[in-house]
Motif scaffolding. Structure first.
Motif, PDB file in Angstrom:
ATOM      1  N   SER A  92     -15.931  -4.329 -33.051  1.00 34.88           N
ATOM      2  CA  SER A  92     -14.941  -5.359 -32.718  1.00 34.88           C
ATOM      3  C   SER A  92     -13.501  -4.877 -32.859  1.00 34.88           C
ATOM      4  CB  SER A  92     -15.157  -6.588 -33.603  1.00 34.88           C
ATOM      5  OG  SER A  92     -14.909  -6.262 -34.958  1.00 34.88           O
ATOM      6  N   LEU A  93     -13.280  -3.748 -33.516  1.00 41.33           N
ATOM      7  CA  LEU A  93     -11.927  -3.262 -33.759  1.00 41.33           C
ATOM      8  C   LEU A  93     -11.248  -2.903 -32.442  1.00 41.33           C
ATOM      9  CD1 LEU A  93     -10.191  -2.739 -36.288  1.00 41.33           C
ATOM     10  CD2 LEU A  93     -10.865  -0.349 -36.127  1.00 41.33           C
ATOM     11  N   SER A  94     -10.027  -3.406 -32.248  1.00 43.47           N
ATOM     12  CA  SER A  94      -9.305  -3.108 -31.010  1.00 43.47           C
ATOM     13  C   SER A  94      -7.955  -2.443 -31.264  1.00 43.47           C
ATOM     14  CB  SER A  94      -9.097  -4.382 -30.194  1.00 43.47           C
ATOM     15  OG  SER A  94      -8.284  -5.292 -30.900  1.00 43.47           O
ATOM     16  N   CYS A  95      -7.428  -2.500 -32.487  1.00 42.47           N
ATOM     17  CA  CYS A  95      -6.123  -1.925 -32.789  1.00 42.47           C
ATOM     18  C   CYS A  95      -6.145  -1.343 -34.200  1.00 42.47           C
ATOM     19  CB  CYS A  95      -5.043  -2.996 -32.670  1.00 42.47           C
ATOM     20  SG  CYS A  95      -3.382  -2.366 -32.973  1.00 42.47           S
ATOM     21  N   LEU A  96      -5.664  -0.108 -34.327  1.00 43.76           N
ATOM     22  CA  LEU A  96      -5.682   0.592 -35.608  1.00 43.76           C
ATOM     23  C   LEU A  96      -4.377   1.341 -35.801  1.00 43.76           C
ATOM     24  CD1 LEU A  96      -7.284   1.767 -38.099  1.00 43.76           C
ATOM     25  CD2 LEU A  96      -7.943   3.633 -36.566  1.00 43.76           C
ATOM     26  N   SER A  97      -3.876   1.347 -37.031  1.00 41.41           N
ATOM     27  CA  SER A  97      -2.705   2.130 -37.388  1.00 41.41           C
ATOM     28  C   SER A  97      -2.956   2.764 -38.746  1.00 41.41           C
ATOM     29  CB  SER A  97      -1.467   1.236 -37.441  1.00 41.41           C
ATOM     30  OG  SER A  97      -0.349   1.984 -37.826  1.00 41.41           O
ATOM     31  N   VAL A  98      -2.914   4.106 -38.799  1.00 40.28           N
ATOM     32  CA  VAL A  98      -3.158   4.820 -40.059  1.00 40.28           C
ATOM     33  C   VAL A  98      -2.131   5.910 -40.342  1.00 40.28           C
ATOM     34  CG1 VAL A  98      -5.641   4.416 -40.196  1.00 40.28           C
ATOM     35  CG2 VAL A  98      -4.795   6.394 -38.956  1.00 40.28           C
ATOM     36  N   GLN A  99      -0.991   5.866 -39.699  1.00 40.38           N
ATOM     37  CA  GLN A  99       0.044   6.890 -39.885  1.00 40.38           C
ATOM     38  C   GLN A  99       0.457   6.950 -41.357  1.00 40.38           C
ATOM     39  OE1 GLN A  99       1.039   8.755 -37.279  1.00 40.38           O
ATOM     40  NE2 GLN A  99       2.324  10.013 -38.579  1.00 40.38           N
ATOM     41  N   GLY A 122     -12.824   2.504 -27.828  1.00 35.32           N
ATOM     42  CA  GLY A 122     -11.953   1.538 -27.155  1.00 35.32           C
ATOM     43  C   GLY A 122     -10.915   0.924 -28.071  1.00 35.32           C
ATOM     44  N   VAL A 123     -10.476   1.678 -29.078  1.00 37.20           N
ATOM     45  CA  VAL A 123      -9.505   1.186 -30.052  1.00 37.20           C
ATOM     46  C   VAL A 123      -8.129   1.747 -29.714  1.00 37.20           C
ATOM     47  CG1 VAL A 123      -8.842   1.210 -32.497  1.00 37.20           C
ATOM     48  CG2 VAL A 123     -11.248   1.015 -31.849  1.00 37.20           C
ATOM     49  N   LEU A 124      -7.131   0.877 -29.676  1.00 37.36           N
ATOM     50  CA  LEU A 124      -5.756   1.285 -29.441  1.00 37.36           C
ATOM     51  C   LEU A 124      -5.195   1.840 -30.736  1.00 37.36           C
ATOM     52  CD1 LEU A 124      -3.339   1.268 -27.453  1.00 37.36           C
ATOM     53  CD2 LEU A 124      -2.768  -0.965 -28.395  1.00 37.36           C
ATOM     54  N   LEU A 125      -4.796   3.100 -30.722  1.00 33.46           N
ATOM     55  CA  LEU A 125      -4.251   3.754 -31.909  1.00 33.46           C
ATOM     56  C   LEU A 125      -2.743   3.599 -31.900  1.00 33.46           C
ATOM     57  CD1 LEU A 125      -4.805   5.464 -34.397  1.00 33.46           C
ATOM     58  CD2 LEU A 125      -4.671   7.490 -32.941  1.00 33.46           C
ATOM     59  N   GLU A 126      -2.211   2.930 -32.906  1.00 34.78           N
ATOM     60  CA  GLU A 126      -0.768   2.679 -32.979  1.00 34.78           C
ATOM     61  C   GLU A 126      -0.139   3.628 -33.983  1.00 34.78           C
ATOM     62  OE1 GLU A 126       1.074  -0.765 -32.551  1.00 34.78           O
ATOM     63  OE2 GLU A 126      -0.282  -1.395 -30.983  1.00 34.78           O
ATOM     64  N   ARG A 127       1.069   4.062 -33.645  1.00 33.94           N
ATOM     65  CA  ARG A 127       1.837   4.910 -34.553  1.00 33.94           C
ATOM     66  C   ARG A 127       3.249   4.373 -34.623  1.00 33.94           C
ATOM     67  NH1 ARG A 127      -0.879   9.641 -32.183  1.00 33.94           N
ATOM     68  NH2 ARG A 127      -2.779   9.720 -33.348  1.00 33.94           N
ATOM     69  N   LYS A 128       3.595   3.811 -35.762  1.00 33.74           N
ATOM     70  CA  LYS A 128       4.938   3.270 -35.994  1.00 33.74           C
ATOM     71  C   LYS A 128       5.381   2.374 -34.848  1.00 33.74           C
ATOM     72  CE  LYS A 128       6.191   6.757 -39.153  1.00 33.74           C
ATOM     73  NZ  LYS A 128       7.183   7.212 -40.004  1.00 33.74           N
TER      74      LYS A 128
END
Length: 193
Positions: A92-99, A122-128
């Motif tokens: 179910s995860l769709s957005c992740l940020s681990v910076q 299919g997860v959107l990886l966000e960075r800052k």
């Protein structure tokens, strides 16, 4: 969070100094109805991420969790590897940020593994605040006209190569690209100043 009829959908704890002990406690009690969890800048280390991920996996990962924000923590490769296992096991995860927080950073290998796991899941990886999924990069980044010509010329020799021929190695490809770029620069007119 442990109440069976808990209707909590978002848990936003950014900058609350949750720490490793808090992450461990959260991993053990996360609600299956939770949609968003923000633990950014919460003084969590690699050990805390391990506790959070393994605890949630052991006690039944939130089946609806779509946003997981863990950026700005004192984490590194070990914690991110734990998060990769969570990404791979959570549909179910769709957005992740681990910076990680500076001065920490991820190794190129772990960064690449994270990118691949997110792409495959299919997860959107966000960075800052910026998304870096492959689809986003290819749809939003328009190449400079000279770059597009160099890419087209670079692709030409491969398309003409016989199928039986082995593809050139990374050094040969870099040398070929550099040579083509140099040719492109020589052909470009220099403006008068």
């Amino acid at each position: 969070l442990q109440v069976s009829d808990c209707t909590l959908r978002s848990l936003l704890l950014r900058r609350t100094h949750v720490g490793d002990n808090g992450a461990a406690a959260l991993g053990a009690v996360l609600s299956s109805m939770l949609l968003e969890l923000d633990l950014g800048e919460c003084a969590i280390t690699d050990a805390g991420l391990r506790y959070l991920v393994r605890g949630s996996q052991l006690h039944g990962a939130p089946s609806c969790l779509s946003v997981l924000l863990l950026d700005g923590n004192a984490t590194g490769d070990a914690g991110t590897i734990e998060v990769i296992s969570f990404v791979e096991g959570n549909g179910s995860l769709s957005c992740l940020s681990v910076q990680p927080a500076l001065p920490r950073f991820l190794s190129q290998e772990v960064e690449a593994a994270l990118q691949v796991a997110c792409e495959l899941s299919g997860v959107l990886l966000e960075r800052k605040g910026r998304s870096w999924s492959l689809e986003t990069l290819t749809s939003k980044c328009q190449p400079h006209p000279v770059d597009a010509e160099v890419k087209a010329v670079t692709a030409l020799p491969r398309s003409l190569a016989s199928p039986a021929a082995a593809p050139p190695g990374p050094r040969a490809e870099r040398a070929e690209r550099a040579e083509l770029a140099e040719r492109g620069r020589k052909q470009m007119p220099v403006p008068d100043v």
